[in-house]
Write an enzyme that holds these catalytic residues in place. Structure first.
Site, PDB file in Angstrom:
ATOM      1  N   TYR A 128      54.141  80.826  25.134  1.00 44.63           N
ATOM      2  CA  TYR A 128      53.494  79.521  25.066  1.00 44.63           C
ATOM      3  C   TYR A 128      54.600  78.514  24.738  1.00 44.63           C
ATOM      4  CZ  TYR A 128      49.353  82.425  24.969  1.00 44.63           C
ATOM      5  OH  TYR A 128      48.387  83.347  25.293  1.00 44.63           O
ATOM      6  N   ASN A 188      71.905  85.581  30.921  1.00 42.00           N
ATOM      7  CA  ASN A 188      70.481  85.694  30.568  1.00 42.00           C
ATOM      8  C   ASN A 188      69.561  85.283  31.717  1.00 42.00           C
ATOM      9  OD1 ASN A 188      69.807  86.801  28.008  1.00 42.00           O
ATOM     10  ND2 ASN A 188      70.710  85.043  26.982  1.00 42.00           N
ATOM     11  N   GLY A 251      78.074 101.366  27.697  1.00 37.91           N
ATOM     12  CA  GLY A 251      79.193 100.648  27.105  1.00 37.91           C
ATOM     13  C   GLY A 251      79.353  99.274  27.723  1.00 37.91           C
ATOM     14  N   ASP A 285      72.015  89.649  22.380  1.00 37.45           N
ATOM     15  CA  ASP A 285      72.481  88.524  21.575  1.00 37.45           C
ATOM     16  C   ASP A 285      73.383  89.022  20.451  1.00 37.45           C
ATOM     17  OD1 ASP A 285      70.704  87.030  23.167  1.00 37.45           O
ATOM     18  OD2 ASP A 285      69.075  87.337  21.722  1.00 37.45           O
ATOM     19  N   ASP A 321      63.958  90.778  16.382  1.00 34.06           N
ATOM     20  CA  ASP A 321      65.103  90.224  17.106  1.00 34.06           C
ATOM     21  C   ASP A 321      66.367  90.158  16.259  1.00 34.06           C
ATOM     22  OD1 ASP A 321      62.747  89.455  18.601  1.00 34.06           O
ATOM     23  OD2 ASP A 321      63.981  88.016  19.673  1.00 34.06           O
TER      24      ASP A 321
END
Length: 364
Positions: A128, A188, A251, A285, A321
């Site tokens: 959203y 990304n 890797g 990340d 995360d």
């Protein structure tokens, strides 16, 4: 950045901003409040959720802040409770959040996801974020001096997908300019977020203007049809001084364009350690944060990759995360293992406990 791929002790960015304002890393991008189910099952069946945060760029900033680097997150959030939660939570990782704007007309983005791996058919994510405060980022709505006041500026292709204004902002920030910080760009590629067929070409153009690029081998194949392994990705992206091609659990390979040991004809590969995976969300990340930390510290390419793997392993062994990274001394000891010991390394939940000796995290 010097010719050998290291960051200058005194960054060129000080020519255009006051030196006292310079931080190690500035990360710009949207973060959202995430809702994780309290038990397995379909979103339709889960009765309650735990609240967290998630965002590719803020994840990098939080990991670096927790690892002892000075980091700043630049974004926009709604003038609502979710936005306040994001700012306070990111700030608790030691990240400067003083340049996060509040938008009274647009909400903070949120999303819900199931507990499983994003790569499985059963995994569900409900976003959203359309019309969110962060989608209104533009060259006119963010403090460009604060964004550029870092030794490294970390960006990602997710921001480019949010709106035309956001894409304009990334084009401004990646444009060649005197005193520009080292620009780190995580591709990304998210087809679900940005289904326009032109998206892949846009991301390729942005990546070619960056100094350091992170991209998955499978991601590059999907976006640009590279095929042929990491070398084919490098052929498609010869411009960045440093190109890191992530190869999943196998890797990662880094290509460097420079002198001596960083000659681009000699890529460096490092296998990832075995990890008892809890969830994969945010691992990419964390890998970027580890590699950037090694770059800021001027470590050899091998050790930069190993620090990336270790940061990723910290996130892979928790459900959310973000994860507490290992202490710097702990990570340095593990990164210095010989090839045989590194190859026997196995990391599971709790391995980042600072009191644990590296031998205890190592299962031959």
């Amino acid at each position: 950045m010097t010719a050998d791929g290291h960051l200058s002790a005194t960054p060129d960015v000080t020519d255009v901003v006051d030196v006292v304002d310079v931080v190690d890393v500035v990360a710009l991008g949207e973060s959202m409040v995430t809702f994780l189910p309290t038990r397995p099952g379909r979103l339709a069946d889960v009765p309650s959720f735990d609240r967290g945060i998630g965002g590719a760029e803020s994840n990098v900033a939080c990991a670096l802040g927790a690892f002892g680097h000075s980091a700043r997150w630049v974004s926009r959030v709604g003038a609502d409770g979710f936005g306040q939660h994001l700012v306070e939570t990111v700030g608790r990782y030691g990240v400067d959040v003083s340049h996060v704007g509040r938008d009274t007309a647009r909400p903070t983005g949120v999303y819900f996801r199931t507990a499983g791996d994003r790569g499985t058919d059963g995994h569900e994510v409900a976003y959203y974020r359309a019309g969110s405060a962060a989608s209104a980022m533009s060259p006119g709505t963010v403090d460009l001096a604060a964004v550029r006041a870092g030794r490294v500026l970390h960006l990602s292709g997710i921001t480019a997908a949010l709106s035309g204004d956001c894409l304009d902002l990334l084009r401004v920030l990646t444009a060649p300019a005197a005193g520009r910080p080292l620009v780190s760009f995580d591709v990304n590629h998210r087809p679900g977020l940005w289904p326009d067929p032109a998206a892949a070409r846009v991301l390729l153009g942005l990546a070619r203007r960056a100094d350091l690029v992170f991209v998955g081998e499978d991601e590059a194949e999907q976006a640009w049809g590279t095929g042929g392994g990491p070398g084919a990705v490098r052929a498609a992206l010869p411009e960045p001084r440093l190109l890191v091609v992530k190869q999943g659990s196998g890797g990662a390979t880094v290509f460097a364009r420079g002198d001596g040991d960083l000659d681009g004809t000699r890529p460096v590969f490092q296998p990832a350690p075995a990890v008892d995976v809890v969830a994969t969300v945010g691992a990419g990340d964390a890998f970027a944060a580890g590699f950037l930390s090694g770059t800021l510290r001027g470590l050899p390419l091998r050790d930069r990759l190993r620090h990336g793997h270790l940061m990723a392993a910290a996130t892979l062994t928790v459900p959310g995360d973000l994860a507490a990274p290992p202490t710097r001394s702990h990570a340095d000891r593990l990164a210095a293992l010989d090839d045989g010991a590194w190859g026997r390394l196995r990391l599971g939940p709790g391995w980042t406990d600072a009191a644990r000796a590296p031998e205890e995290a190592n299962t031959p």
